[in-house]
Design an enzyme around this catalytic site. Sequence first.
Site, PDB file in Angstrom:
ATOM      1  N   GLY A 288       0.819  -1.214   0.000  1.00  0.00           N
ATOM      2  CA  GLY A 288       0.000   0.000   0.000  1.00  0.00           C
ATOM      3  C   GLY A 288       0.848   1.256   0.000  1.00  0.00           C
ATOM      4  O   GLY A 288       2.036   1.236   0.376  1.00  0.00           O
ATOM      5  N   ASN A 289       0.267   2.337  -0.438  1.00  0.00           N
ATOM      6  CA  ASN A 289       0.961   3.636  -0.423  1.00  0.00           C
ATOM      7  C   ASN A 289      -0.041   4.770  -0.482  1.00  0.00           C
ATOM      8  O   ASN A 289      -1.146   4.619  -1.017  1.00  0.00           O
ATOM      9  CB  ASN A 289       1.994   3.732  -1.557  1.00  0.00           C
ATOM     10  CG  ASN A 289       1.596   2.952  -2.779  1.00  0.00           C
ATOM     11  OD1 ASN A 289       0.752   3.388  -3.543  1.00  0.00           O
ATOM     12  ND2 ASN A 289       2.164   1.767  -2.954  1.00  0.00           N
TER      13      ASN A 289
ATOM     14  N   GLY B 120       8.895  -0.081   1.527  1.00  0.00           N
ATOM     15  CA  GLY B 120       9.419  -1.083   2.461  1.00  0.00           C
ATOM     16  C   GLY B 120       9.118  -0.851   3.922  1.00  0.00           C
ATOM     17  O   GLY B 120       9.807  -1.405   4.778  1.00  0.00           O
TER      18      GLY B 120
ATOM     19  N   GLU C  59       5.448   2.778  -6.162  1.00  0.00           N
ATOM     20  CA  GLU C  59       4.300   3.136  -7.004  1.00  0.00           C
ATOM     21  C   GLU C  59       4.173   4.649  -7.191  1.00  0.00           C
ATOM     22  O   GLU C  59       3.094   5.148  -7.531  1.00  0.00           O
ATOM     23  CB  GLU C  59       2.997   2.573  -6.410  1.00  0.00           C
ATOM     24  CG  GLU C  59       2.913   1.066  -6.338  1.00  0.00           C
ATOM     25  CD  GLU C  59       2.979   0.357  -7.692  1.00  0.00           C
ATOM     26  OE1 GLU C  59       3.203   1.021  -8.715  1.00  0.00           O
ATOM     27  OE2 GLU C  59       2.839  -0.876  -7.691  1.00  0.00           O
TER      28      GLU C  59
ATOM     29  N   HIS D 257      -4.780  -2.852  -0.727  1.00  0.00           N
ATOM     30  CA  HIS D 257      -5.247  -4.167  -1.174  1.00  0.00           C
ATOM     31  C   HIS D 257      -6.359  -4.676  -0.238  1.00  0.00           C
ATOM     32  O   HIS D 257      -6.195  -5.732   0.388  1.00  0.00           O
ATOM     33  CB  HIS D 257      -4.098  -5.175  -1.177  1.00  0.00           C
ATOM     34  CG  HIS D 257      -2.872  -4.710  -1.900  1.00  0.00           C
ATOM     35  ND1 HIS D 257      -1.601  -4.963  -1.456  1.00  0.00           N
ATOM     36  CD2 HIS D 257      -2.733  -3.988  -3.035  1.00  0.00           C
ATOM     37  CE1 HIS D 257      -0.728  -4.434  -2.292  1.00  0.00           C
ATOM     38  NE2 HIS D 257      -1.381  -3.822  -3.256  1.00  0.00           N
TER      39      HIS D 257
ATOM     40  N   HIS E 246      -4.695  -7.034  -8.739  1.00  0.00           N
ATOM     41  CA  HIS E 246      -3.815  -6.285  -7.846  1.00  0.00           C
ATOM     42  C   HIS E 246      -4.540  -5.677  -6.635  1.00  0.00           C
ATOM     43  O   HIS E 246      -4.404  -6.170  -5.519  1.00  0.00           O
ATOM     44  CB  HIS E 246      -3.101  -5.207  -8.674  1.00  0.00           C
ATOM     45  CG  HIS E 246      -2.061  -4.447  -7.929  1.00  0.00           C
ATOM     46  ND1 HIS E 246      -0.998  -3.838  -8.535  1.00  0.00           N
ATOM     47  CD2 HIS E 246      -1.926  -4.180  -6.605  1.00  0.00           C
ATOM     48  CE1 HIS E 246      -0.247  -3.259  -7.633  1.00  0.00           C
ATOM     49  NE2 HIS E 246      -0.792  -3.451  -6.449  1.00  0.00           N
TER      50      HIS E 246
HETATM   51 ZN   LIG Z   1      -0.222  -2.644  -4.600  1.00  0.00          ZN
END
Ligand SMILES: [Zn+2]
Length: 219
Positions: free
Chosen positions: A30-31, A47, A77, A98, A159
């Site tokens: 995730g981001n 990370g 991303e 996700h 995804h």
């Molecule tokens: Zn992802």
Amino acid sequence: MVKSDAEHRADLVKYGRLLFERGFCPATSGNLSVRLDDCRVLITPTGVSKGDMKPEDMVVISMDGKHRFGRRNASSEKGMHLLIYRLRPEVRAVVHAHPPKATAFACAGIALDQPIASEFSMALGTVPLARYGTPGTPDLAAALEQLMIKHDAVLMGNHGVVTCGKDIFEAHGKLELVEHFAEIVQGTLLAGRQAELSPEELKKLNAAVLRYKNELKPR
Ligand SMILES: [Zn+2]
């Protein structure tokens, strides 16, 4: 009210933790990002668990993806986030996660576009499915480009989910809505039927959305 950079950092910590605690960002996935101004984006580092970020972990990047400030590296991303900011100047925040139910639909190749829940249709319309793109590569951003022009929430094939909004609260809320709707669609599939709203009812819903948006405008 314009937020300071420190407040944006605190927001990313807060919403990252919320996503992690609900199981929407397992491990280090995730981001999240916010647009600080025309030239700079604040994004979560690569990370690092979204449940264990500190304000100083966030990374400032330029609109062409260059590292500007921060001791960590930006999310892999970042290209997807920057593409959305370039396509939609009004967008100030992007969330990618996700969440398991919506991701299951993305992995089944099924869009969340069933006109069956009135308030979800009012809030988000439909959630289309983008083709698969390899994570962390320009192919992923390219797969989303056409859909993100018109939609605030998109299922990423095989995804997860990406959402955007005028601030991080809105972008995060849209992700919550997508996961909630995925659970509703799952329930209707278990029930064996879906009661779709008619085209006339959808027209009335669209009119109600316009009225509601007008009421929200400052006088
Ligand atoms: Zn992802």
